[in-house]
Design a protein around this motif. Structure first.
Motif, PDB file in Angstrom:
ATOM      1  N   ALA A 119       0.827  -1.209   0.000  1.00 48.31           N
ATOM      2  CA  ALA A 119       0.000   0.000   0.000  1.00 48.31           C
ATOM      3  C   ALA A 119       0.858   1.254   0.000  1.00 48.31           C
ATOM      4  O   ALA A 119       0.559   2.244  -0.695  1.00 48.31           O
ATOM      5  N   LEU A 120       1.948   1.238   0.781  1.00 50.56           N
ATOM      6  CA  LEU A 120       2.842   2.398   0.841  1.00 50.56           C
ATOM      7  C   LEU A 120       3.399   2.736  -0.539  1.00 50.56           C
ATOM      8  O   LEU A 120       3.320   3.890  -0.999  1.00 50.56           O
ATOM      9  N   PHE A 121       3.948   1.734  -1.217  1.00 51.23           N
ATOM     10  CA  PHE A 121       4.585   1.997  -2.510  1.00 51.23           C
ATOM     11  C   PHE A 121       3.553   2.243  -3.616  1.00 51.23           C
ATOM     12  O   PHE A 121       3.792   3.045  -4.526  1.00 51.23           O
ATOM     13  N   ALA A 122       2.399   1.588  -3.546  1.00 53.21           N
ATOM     14  CA  ALA A 122       1.362   1.834  -4.547  1.00 53.21           C
ATOM     15  C   ALA A 122       0.803   3.242  -4.418  1.00 53.21           C
ATOM     16  O   ALA A 122       0.532   3.915  -5.425  1.00 53.21           O
ATOM     17  N   CYS A 123       0.629   3.701  -3.169  1.00 51.88           N
ATOM     18  CA  CYS A 123       0.186   5.093  -2.981  1.00 51.88           C
ATOM     19  C   CYS A 123       1.229   6.064  -3.524  1.00 51.88           C
ATOM     20  O   CYS A 123       0.888   7.108  -4.101  1.00 51.88           O
ATOM     21  N   GLY A 124       2.508   5.719  -3.341  1.00 51.26           N
ATOM     22  CA  GLY A 124       3.561   6.562  -3.903  1.00 51.26           C
ATOM     23  C   GLY A 124       3.477   6.659  -5.405  1.00 51.26           C
ATOM     24  O   GLY A 124       3.668   7.741  -5.990  1.00 51.26           O
ATOM     25  N   VAL A 125       3.163   5.545  -6.063  1.00 55.01           N
ATOM     26  CA  VAL A 125       3.046   5.554  -7.527  1.00 55.01           C
ATOM     27  C   VAL A 125       1.899   6.447  -7.976  1.00 55.01           C
ATOM     28  O   VAL A 125       2.061   7.288  -8.872  1.00 55.01           O
ATOM     29  N   VAL A 126       0.719   6.302  -7.384  1.00 55.85           N
ATOM     30  CA  VAL A 126      -0.443   7.061  -7.875  1.00 55.85           C
ATOM     31  C   VAL A 126      -0.360   8.539  -7.507  1.00 55.85           C
ATOM     32  O   VAL A 126      -1.033   9.375  -8.134  1.00 55.85           O
ATOM     33  N   LEU A 127       0.466   8.870  -6.507  1.00 57.26           N
ATOM     34  CA  LEU A 127       0.638  10.279  -6.141  1.00 57.26           C
ATOM     35  C   LEU A 127       1.898  10.884  -6.750  1.00 57.26           C
ATOM     36  O   LEU A 127       2.199  12.055  -6.502  1.00 57.26           O
ATOM     37  N   ALA A 128       2.640  10.112  -7.537  1.00 58.38           N
ATOM     38  CA  ALA A 128       3.860  10.627  -8.153  1.00 58.38           C
ATOM     39  C   ALA A 128       3.535  11.797  -9.073  1.00 58.38           C
ATOM     40  O   ALA A 128       2.432  11.882  -9.630  1.00 58.38           O
ATOM     41  N   PRO A 129       4.468  12.728  -9.232  1.00 52.05           N
ATOM     42  CA  PRO A 129       4.209  13.905 -10.071  1.00 52.05           C
ATOM     43  C   PRO A 129       3.717  13.528 -11.464  1.00 52.05           C
ATOM     44  O   PRO A 129       4.293  12.665 -12.127  1.00 52.05           O
ATOM     45  N   GLY A 130       2.657  14.166 -11.891  1.00 53.31           N
ATOM     46  CA  GLY A 130       2.152  13.995 -13.244  1.00 53.31           C
ATOM     47  C   GLY A 130       0.968  13.079 -13.385  1.00 53.31           C
ATOM     48  O   GLY A 130       0.207  13.197 -14.342  1.00 53.31           O
ATOM     49  N   VAL A 131       0.754  12.147 -12.448  1.00 53.77           N
ATOM     50  CA  VAL A 131      -0.315  11.168 -12.612  1.00 53.77           C
ATOM     51  C   VAL A 131      -1.689  11.835 -12.549  1.00 53.77           C
ATOM     52  O   VAL A 131      -2.519  11.673 -13.450  1.00 53.77           O
ATOM     53  N   ALA A 248       9.494  20.687 -11.927  1.00 55.13           N
ATOM     54  CA  ALA A 248       8.720  19.493 -11.587  1.00 55.13           C
ATOM     55  C   ALA A 248       9.336  18.720 -10.431  1.00 55.13           C
ATOM     56  O   ALA A 248       8.615  18.159  -9.600  1.00 55.13           O
ATOM     57  N   LEU A 249      10.665  18.689 -10.348  1.00 54.25           N
ATOM     58  CA  LEU A 249      11.339  17.870  -9.339  1.00 54.25           C
ATOM     59  C   LEU A 249      11.810  18.654  -8.116  1.00 54.25           C
ATOM     60  O   LEU A 249      12.100  18.057  -7.082  1.00 54.25           O
ATOM     61  N   ALA A 250      11.901  19.962  -8.235  1.00 53.67           N
ATOM     62  CA  ALA A 250      12.397  20.750  -7.103  1.00 53.67           C
ATOM     63  C   ALA A 250      11.484  21.906  -6.731  1.00 53.67           C
ATOM     64  O   ALA A 250      11.688  22.523  -5.680  1.00 53.67           O
ATOM     65  N   GLY A 251      10.488  22.183  -7.550  1.00 48.76           N
ATOM     66  CA  GLY A 251       9.636  23.350  -7.308  1.00 48.76           C
ATOM     67  C   GLY A 251       8.310  23.040  -6.671  1.00 48.76           C
ATOM     68  O   GLY A 251       7.427  23.901  -6.607  1.00 48.76           O
ATOM     69  N   SER A 252       8.126  21.818  -6.170  1.00 50.21           N
ATOM     70  CA  SER A 252       6.848  21.444  -5.556  1.00 50.21           C
ATOM     71  C   SER A 252       7.105  20.375  -4.510  1.00 50.21           C
ATOM     72  O   SER A 252       8.118  19.657  -4.571  1.00 50.21           O
ATOM     73  N   PRO A 253       6.217  20.216  -3.522  1.00 50.47           N
ATOM     74  CA  PRO A 253       6.419  19.162  -2.512  1.00 50.47           C
ATOM     75  C   PRO A 253       6.484  17.767  -3.115  1.00 50.47           C
ATOM     76  O   PRO A 253       7.328  16.951  -2.721  1.00 50.47           O
ATOM     77  N   GLU A 254       5.591  17.490  -4.088  1.00 51.00           N
ATOM     78  CA  GLU A 254       5.597  16.150  -4.678  1.00 51.00           C
ATOM     79  C   GLU A 254       6.883  15.890  -5.460  1.00 51.00           C
ATOM     80  O   GLU A 254       7.403  14.767  -5.473  1.00 51.00           O
ATOM     81  N   VAL A 309       6.455  14.276 -16.482  1.00 49.74           N
ATOM     82  CA  VAL A 309       7.367  13.586 -15.568  1.00 49.74           C
ATOM     83  C   VAL A 309       6.781  12.243 -15.125  1.00 49.74           C
ATOM     84  O   VAL A 309       7.437  11.475 -14.423  1.00 49.74           O
ATOM     85  N   LEU A 310       5.583  11.931 -15.538  1.00 50.50           N
ATOM     86  CA  LEU A 310       4.916  10.689 -15.143  1.00 50.50           C
ATOM     87  C   LEU A 310       5.809   9.452 -15.321  1.00 50.50           C
ATOM     88  O   LEU A 310       5.894   8.626 -14.400  1.00 50.50           O
ATOM     89  N   PRO A 311       6.505   9.262 -16.451  1.00 52.25           N
ATOM     90  CA  PRO A 311       7.328   8.046 -16.587  1.00 52.25           C
ATOM     91  C   PRO A 311       8.573   8.032 -15.717  1.00 52.25           C
ATOM     92  O   PRO A 311       9.249   7.004 -15.628  1.00 52.25           O
ATOM     93  N   VAL A 312       8.885   9.132 -15.047  1.00 53.40           N
ATOM     94  CA  VAL A 312      10.035   9.160 -14.142  1.00 53.40           C
ATOM     95  C   VAL A 312       9.664   8.562 -12.789  1.00 53.40           C
ATOM     96  O   VAL A 312      10.394   7.754 -12.207  1.00 53.40           O
ATOM     97  N   GLY A 313       8.528   8.950 -12.263  1.00 51.82           N
ATOM     98  CA  GLY A 313       8.146   8.553 -10.913  1.00 51.82           C
ATOM     99  C   GLY A 313       7.880   7.070 -10.756  1.00 51.82           C
ATOM    100  O   GLY A 313       8.230   6.468  -9.721  1.00 51.82           O
ATOM    101  N   ILE A 314       7.268   6.446 -11.747  1.00 54.42           N
ATOM    102  CA  ILE A 314       6.896   5.030 -11.630  1.00 54.42           C
ATOM    103  C   ILE A 314       8.120   4.135 -11.412  1.00 54.42           C
ATOM    104  O   ILE A 314       8.148   3.349 -10.456  1.00 54.42           O
ATOM    105  N   PRO A 315       9.171   4.209 -12.239  1.00 56.06           N
ATOM    106  CA  PRO A 315      10.341   3.353 -11.972  1.00 56.06           C
ATOM    107  C   PRO A 315      11.084   3.709 -10.696  1.00 56.06           C
ATOM    108  O   PRO A 315      11.701   2.829 -10.070  1.00 56.06           O
TER     109      PRO A 315
END
Length: 532
Positions: A119-131, A248-254, A309-315
């Motif tokens: 659940a922890l890692f799946a939540c991380g995937v769906v909340l990753a930047p861009g999704v 995308a990677l440094a200008g927001s909390p996500e 940035v969506l394809p960055v967060g998933i891997p």
């Protein structure tokens, strides 16, 4: 998934359900894209490929590829067929939510470990930047995410054949899939260089086949949007891409959350090289790095969000999941902190009450549909009736083609126009080209320049030249880029301002109309500022 393990199956189901709820809430909290113009571009193309419908009558197939995803156009065509005379816009909203939920379950299955860890890692995937932003646009983002996570999981498991098959879908879903697929196939094949080369060449061959089909259908190996949104200077594109990725990677909390997790995972891969579980994580991080480089090379995006940035967060999240059994005391706190930052970024800016109110409205009302555009449709009907066979030129009115399929249109951004997309443009290109001078040269019937549905002020009531060119006045009547003074004066010699109260937006829909057509627009209810 091991079908013989009911405990594991139950853990995946519970973790996926938790992540699906979190992901769907994030989509509900996400800022809506406004006009959904990009969605209407794809729907209009899909309708044309189907030959038209009852509203449009017979339509020729599209002459240019106005979207970047053949798979999304096909999916939208199936949606139109399934909806019939129903609301295809609302249907696309429900489909996006289904895809986000599917992404959550796939992430839970790929993460491994207990139900809590999954659940922890799946939540991380769906909340990753861009999704969430990609889902809000109702385009190919979530479809690509589902294919991409399945592809990355196949790479981590060393399943080269599955990777090759899934890569075909990824290539059809997003342009970056064409570049990521050969690398994914190479990594999935393992240390056997010859086998890796065969699968990478197989991916290249599939990409070549897609390119050949595109060339046969449209006469060009690249989508029209590549030309419309690319500056002539590659250096300028790289600068824009770096700015986009940095924001995308440094200008927001996500973004900071994802950067933190990537840094921790990379450090573990370097320090624990050769340990069990490190090689799959290394492959995932290589894919994430390649996706980030592609974002930079592509020039980023005109919108402020992080959907590219969506394809960055998933891997990155799958890499961390693979490292958990090796270094859980480091990975789990980093993943929890990253998830917290991503959750903060997903919440509306105001406060929790705003978040829950927005969520309540989304649950009660569901995705918006065509009814949200009834006011636009009535305005467009009036514009089309006044124009007759004359051409409407626009910057940000892509939905006009959906509601008025028989109208003659000049897309000043070049998104749906081959000639405009290839016009020389020395400066930066954000939302596309800006061929206002071409509209003037062609003496089109009307010109719409405003990115908004309506303005509180009527353009017909102010000085036209100032409203088009003066930075102190123009923001109240239209969006950037504001016109040079000489071009504004030339337009004012040929066109006059016309304004019509918008039925829904509570302001005025503003146009420039050619002077000899003024009476036609007045007959449709427009206030026209005539000038002797």
């Amino acid at each position: 998934m091991d079908a013989a393990s009911p405990t594991k199956t139950l853990g995946i189901a519970l973790a996926g359900a938790v992540a699906a709820v979190v992901g769907l809430a994030a989509v509900a909290w996400a800022e809506p894209p406004g006009s959904l113009d990009d969605l209407f571009v794809v729907l209009a193309d899909a309708r044309a490929w189907l030959g038209g419908d009852e509203r449009s009558g017979p339509l020729p197939r599209p002459e240019v590829e106005s979207s970047t995803s053949p798979l999304d156009v096909g999916a939208k065509a199936l949606t139109l067929i399934a909806c019939g005379s129903g609301d295809a816009v609302r249907a696309t909203g429900w489909i996006q939510l289904i895809l986000v939920a599917l992404l959550a379950f796939l992430a839970a299955a790929a993460a491994g470990g207990s139900a809590t860890h999954r659940a922890l890692f799946a939540c991380g995937v769906v909340l990753a930047p861009g999704v969430a932003e990609a889902a809000a646009f109702r385009l190919e983002g979530p479809l690509f995410a589902v294919l991409w996570i399945a592809c990355v999981d196949a790479v981590l498991r060393g399943r080269a054949r599955a990777t090759l098959a899934l890569s075909l879908g990824a290539m059809l879903a997003r342009p970056e899939g064409m570049l990521l697929a050969p690398l994914a196939c190479w990594l999935a094949a393992g240390s056997d260089r010859r086998r890796a080369a065969r699968f990478a060449l197989g991916a290249l061959a599939l990409g070549g086949l897609i390119t050949a089909v595109r060339l046969a259908l449209f006469g060009d190996p690249l989508p029209n949007t590549f030309y419309a949104k690319s500056a002539e200077s590659r250096l300028l594109e790289l600068q824009d891409g770096l700015q986009y990725l940095g924001a995308a990677l440094a200008g927001s909390p996500e973004g900071l959350g994802l950067t933190l997790l990537a840094a921790v995972s990379t450090g573990l891969v370097v320090m624990r090289r050769g340990a069990t579980g490190v090689e799959p994580a290394r492959r995932a991080l290589v894919l994430a790095a390649a996706a980030a480089v592609i974002v930079v090379v592509s020039g980023g995006d005109a919108y402020a969000g992080a959907r590219l940035v969506l394809p960055v967060g998933i891997p990155v999240w799958l890499a961390a999941a693979r490292l958990r059994p090796l270094a859980g005391r480091v990975v789990l706190p980093a993943a929890a902190a990253s998830l917290a930052l991503q959750l903060v970024g997903a919440l509306p800016a105001a406060h929790a009450a705003t978040a829950f109110e927005r969520l309540r409205l989304a649950v009660v009302g569901g995705p918006i549909g065509l009814d949200a555009f009834e006011g636009d449709e009535r305005v467009f009907d009036a514009v089309a009736a006044a124009l007759g066979t004359e051409t409407l030129a626009h910057r940000h009115l892509q939905r006009f083609r959906w509601f008025e399929p028989s109208a003659e249109i000049l897309d000043l951004t070049g998104l749906t126009d081959r000639e405009v997309a290839r016009r020389p443009t020395p400066g930066p290109v954000r939302f596309g080209r800006d061929a206002v001078d071409l509209a003037l040269d062609r003496r089109v019937g009307a010109i719409h320049l405003d990115p908004l549905r309506a303005r509180s002020g009527a353009l017909a009531e102010v000085d036209l030249v100032a409203a088009l060119s003066d930075p102190a006045v123009a923001p109240r009547y239209g969006g950037p880029p504001y016109l040079p003074l000489d071009l504004a004066r030339s337009l004012a010699d040929v066109y006059c301002a016309a304004s019509l109260p918008h039925p829904d937006a509570g302001g005025s829909f503003n146009l420039l109309v050619r002077r000899d057509l003024a009476e036609r627009f007045e007959a449709q209810g427009f206030a026209v500022a005539r000038r002797d």
